[in-house]
Design an enzyme around this catalytic site. Structure first.
Site, PDB file in Angstrom:
ATOM      1  N   GLY A 226     -57.340   3.234 -73.190  1.00  0.00           N
ATOM      2  CA  GLY A 226     -57.358   4.318 -74.165  1.00  0.00           C
ATOM      3  C   GLY A 226     -57.352   5.674 -73.507  1.00  0.00           C
ATOM      4  O   GLY A 226     -57.476   5.814 -72.289  1.00  0.00           O
TER       5      GLY A 226
ATOM      6  N   GLY B  21     -58.812   9.797 -74.418  1.00  0.00           N
ATOM      7  CA  GLY B  21     -59.569  10.658 -75.318  1.00  0.00           C
ATOM      8  C   GLY B  21     -59.951  11.934 -74.627  1.00  0.00           C
ATOM      9  O   GLY B  21     -59.335  12.342 -73.631  1.00  0.00           O
ATOM     10  N   GLY B  22     -60.987  12.590 -75.163  1.00  0.00           N
ATOM     11  CA  GLY B  22     -61.418  13.856 -74.612  1.00  0.00           C
ATOM     12  C   GLY B  22     -61.897  13.739 -73.177  1.00  0.00           C
ATOM     13  O   GLY B  22     -61.779  14.665 -72.387  1.00  0.00           O
ATOM     14  N   PHE B  23     -62.458  12.570 -72.808  1.00  0.00           N
ATOM     15  CA  PHE B  23     -62.952  12.371 -71.453  1.00  0.00           C
ATOM     16  C   PHE B  23     -61.807  12.290 -70.462  1.00  0.00           C
ATOM     17  O   PHE B  23     -61.906  12.743 -69.323  1.00  0.00           O
ATOM     18  CB  PHE B  23     -63.766  11.075 -71.401  1.00  0.00           C
ATOM     19  CG  PHE B  23     -64.499  10.848 -70.104  1.00  0.00           C
ATOM     20  CD1 PHE B  23     -63.863  10.278 -69.022  1.00  0.00           C
ATOM     21  CD2 PHE B  23     -65.825  11.210 -69.970  1.00  0.00           C
ATOM     22  CE1 PHE B  23     -64.523  10.060 -67.830  1.00  0.00           C
ATOM     23  CE2 PHE B  23     -66.501  10.993 -68.792  1.00  0.00           C
ATOM     24  CZ  PHE B  23     -65.853  10.417 -67.718  1.00  0.00           C
ATOM     25  N   GLY B  24     -60.738  11.731 -70.881  1.00  0.00           N
ATOM     26  CA  GLY B  24     -59.605  11.477 -69.978  1.00  0.00           C
ATOM     27  C   GLY B  24     -58.993  10.150 -70.357  1.00  0.00           C
ATOM     28  O   GLY B  24     -58.793   9.859 -71.530  1.00  0.00           O
TER      29      GLY B  24
ATOM     30  N   THR C 188     -58.964   5.804 -69.857  1.00  0.00           N
ATOM     31  CA  THR C 188     -59.764   4.626 -69.517  1.00  0.00           C
ATOM     32  C   THR C 188     -58.829   3.467 -69.197  1.00  0.00           C
ATOM     33  O   THR C 188     -57.858   3.227 -69.925  1.00  0.00           O
ATOM     34  CB  THR C 188     -60.696   4.236 -70.677  1.00  0.00           C
ATOM     35  OG1 THR C 188     -61.509   5.352 -71.010  1.00  0.00           O
ATOM     36  CG2 THR C 188     -61.591   3.073 -70.298  1.00  0.00           C
TER      37      THR C 188
ATOM     38  N   LYS D 143     -63.024   4.983 -65.695  1.00  0.00           N
ATOM     39  CA  LYS D 143     -62.929   6.133 -66.590  1.00  0.00           C
ATOM     40  C   LYS D 143     -62.642   7.365 -65.754  1.00  0.00           C
ATOM     41  O   LYS D 143     -63.431   7.731 -64.880  1.00  0.00           O
ATOM     42  CB  LYS D 143     -64.221   6.294 -67.390  1.00  0.00           C
ATOM     43  CG  LYS D 143     -64.436   5.127 -68.328  1.00  0.00           C
ATOM     44  CD  LYS D 143     -65.658   5.300 -69.198  1.00  0.00           C
ATOM     45  CE  LYS D 143     -65.780   4.106 -70.153  1.00  0.00           C
ATOM     46  NZ  LYS D 143     -66.961   4.210 -71.008  1.00  0.00           N
TER      47      LYS D 143
ATOM     48  N   ASP E 210     -72.451  11.015 -78.229  1.00  0.00           N
ATOM     49  CA  ASP E 210     -71.165  10.658 -78.847  1.00  0.00           C
ATOM     50  C   ASP E 210     -71.224   9.280 -79.501  1.00  0.00           C
ATOM     51  O   ASP E 210     -70.339   8.451 -79.301  1.00  0.00           O
ATOM     52  CB  ASP E 210     -70.039  10.716 -77.819  1.00  0.00           C
ATOM     53  CG  ASP E 210     -68.655  10.813 -78.475  1.00  0.00           C
ATOM     54  OD1 ASP E 210     -68.593  11.129 -79.686  1.00  0.00           O
ATOM     55  OD2 ASP E 210     -67.645  10.583 -77.791  1.00  0.00           O
TER      56      ASP E 210
END
Length: 512
Positions: free
Chosen positions: A43, A45-48, A50, A66, A163
């Site tokens: 996936g 997302g905002g984190f980067g 995965t 991650k 989160d």
């Protein structure tokens, strides 16, 4: 593995075959930190991003990579972010809980930050709801009881998740256990520092929570422990309605107008609404407070469910008034029990839900059952009347009776014979079962809160997931009993008699 992914964010063609160790497109090394090989993108997302990966240092076991992506225009801010990343990752690394994937490693490589975690094969709750449909109230309560202890633990370690949402809770395929993933502590700390030093260079895609699930104080970058409680409550609303919180938001008050989209008891709704208070001062301050409030729900519901609207005519005789007084006293007893429970929680420092607005002195819970006998109990049960609360049944022979789901709340059952009885989900709240014979009884998920089991015989009984909170177990025989998942503490068990055949709440036997 069939393919290997290049982890260079600027790579134009990151998919490679397994025959190469350098990316054919950008020539980046495909083996991260000399041991991790990304094989599938899970996936973004905002984190980067995965990835599912293989850890060659652990005999090719699966793990999760991650990758935290940050802009690098400001070297000073970037180095500060790296320091924060290492500090926060160390905090996550100390977490050791069976419902949190273990953080295995964290490092910087090629100006990118990486977290390596255990891989959990399962489906997140967002997908579960979309595929399987919404939860009923009983399943929603079970969800909260499974997740609140996780919040208790992480908050005791001075960590705020930041989160919590359906997409960040996984149900493991093999065991059905719930796992809390994707802690927001690292990304928020890094993002906050970058923005304070140079707002224009910060990677502002890094979120501080998910809109609708994050409370106002968290969106203002001032999260507290109860911010996670709000998010867990919002997650529960999604599970009950199938609707994202942002789609339920009242445009005037900002509150979640969720109750018309589902059907839950009023007392459970009160607990959820207090979890969802926008004002942090009115919200539950700790996970422990919510757990205590949930403990009260079944007893408040029993009281509320026993109330009926009576209209007493002017022609009521004095004899009728006398009968009214007798039955009102039983309702008062139940109300007193609830009131005492609230007082006990308040003395322990817990916040409890608001008192139910019912006229306790007005109405009886049930008409008293005169001259109860074992045969009469079975006849009542067969006709659908399963309420035997506040009865005196001392010494009754009920061996093998099928009484699943019945209520013996506050009843006297001293010396009763319930050997091999089916008591699945039966309510023995505050009941006196001293010296009772409960050998091989099915007491799965039974409610035994504050029950007196002194000298009771529960050899071979199945107490899986039963609630024995505050139950008196002095000299209670639990040899061979199955207590897996039961709510009971070690101090209680020290008072009881156990053996090598006893299965304890952790699912294990203990050898002495």
């Amino acid at each position: 593995m069939s393919v290997i992914y290049c982890l260079n964010p600027d790579c134009e063609n990151p998919v490679n075959d397994t025959k190469t160790r350098k990316c054919r497109s950008c020539q980046s090394n495909l083996i991260l930190n000399k041991r991790y090989v990304a094989i599938k993108k899970i996936g973004r997302g905002g984190f980067g991003t995965t990835y599912l990966a293989v850890d060659m240092g652990r005999k090719n076991t699966y793990c999760v990579i991650k990758q935290l992506e940050l802009a690098k225009e400001n070297p000073e801010a970037y180095r500060t972010a790296l320091d924060l990343f290492n500090r926060e990752a160390k905090t996550l690394a100390k977490l050791n809980h069976p419902q949190i994937p273990k953080l295995l490693d964290y490092f910087e490589e090629n100006n990118q930050f990486y977290l390596i975690q255990d891989f959990v094969l399962g489906k997140n709750l967002e997908r579960e709801i979309k595929k399987g449909g919404i939860y009923p109230e009983t399943t929603a309560k079970k969800f909260l009881r499974q997740m609140l202890p996780v919040l208790q633990y992480i908050h005791s370690e001075k960590v705020i998740h930041r989160d919590i949402k359906p997409g960040n809770i996984l149900r493991e395929k093999k065991t059905n256990n719930l796992f809390l993933i994707d802690f927001g502590a690292v990304k928020e700390q890094v993002n906050t520092q970058l923005m304070s030093q140079n707002p224009e260079s910060a990677f502002t895609k890094i979120s501080v929570g998910t809109m609708g699930f994050a409370p106002p104080e968290q969106l203002a970058m001032r999260p507290v422990y109860s911010s996670d409680i709000y998010a867990l409550g919002a997650t529960c609303i999604f599970l009950l309605t199938g609707k994202a919180p942002k789609d339920l938001c009242d445009n005037v008050t900002g509150e979640l107008a969720w109750e018309r989209h589902t059907a839950v008891s009023s007392n459970f709704a009160k607990v959820l609404n207090k979890m969802l208070e926008l004002d942090v001062r009115k919200r539950y301050s700790s996970a422990d407070d919510v757990i205590k409030a949930l403990e009260l729900v079944p007893y408040e519901e029993e009281l509320a469910g026993s109330m009926v609207n009576l209209s007493v005519s002017k022609e009521v005789s004095s004899d009728d008034d006398e009968d009214m007084t007798v039955t009102n006293s039983t309702s008062q007893n139940l109300a007193d029990a609830i009131r005492k429970r609230r007082e006990k929680l308040q003395q322990a420092g817990g916040n409890t839900p608001a008192k139910a607005k019912v006229n306790i002195s007005a109405i009886p819970p049930t008409q008293p059952k005169a001259q109860l006998t074992p045969d009469a109990i079975m006849e009542y049960y067969r006709q659908g009347d399963r309420n035997f609360s506040q009865q005196s049944l001392n010494g009754f022979d009920l061996e093998g009776f099928k009484l699943a789901g019945a209520s013996f709340s506050q009843s006297k059952l001293i010396g009763v014979n319930l050997q091999k009885a089916n008591l699945y989900r039966t309510n023995f709240y505050n009941a006196n079962l001293a010296q009772a014979n409960l050998k091989e009884a099915d007491l799965r998920r039974a409610e035994l809160y504050k029950a007196n089991l002194k000298n009771a015989d529960l050899q071979g009984a199945n107490l899986t997931a039963a609630n024995l909170t505050s139950a008196l177990l002095k000299d209670c025989n639990l040899a061979g009993a199955n207590l897996k998942g039961a709510k009971v503490d070690d101090e209680q068990l020290k008072m009881a008699k156990t053996s090598w055949r006893t299965i304890f709440p952790d699912g294990k036997r203990r050898w002495w």
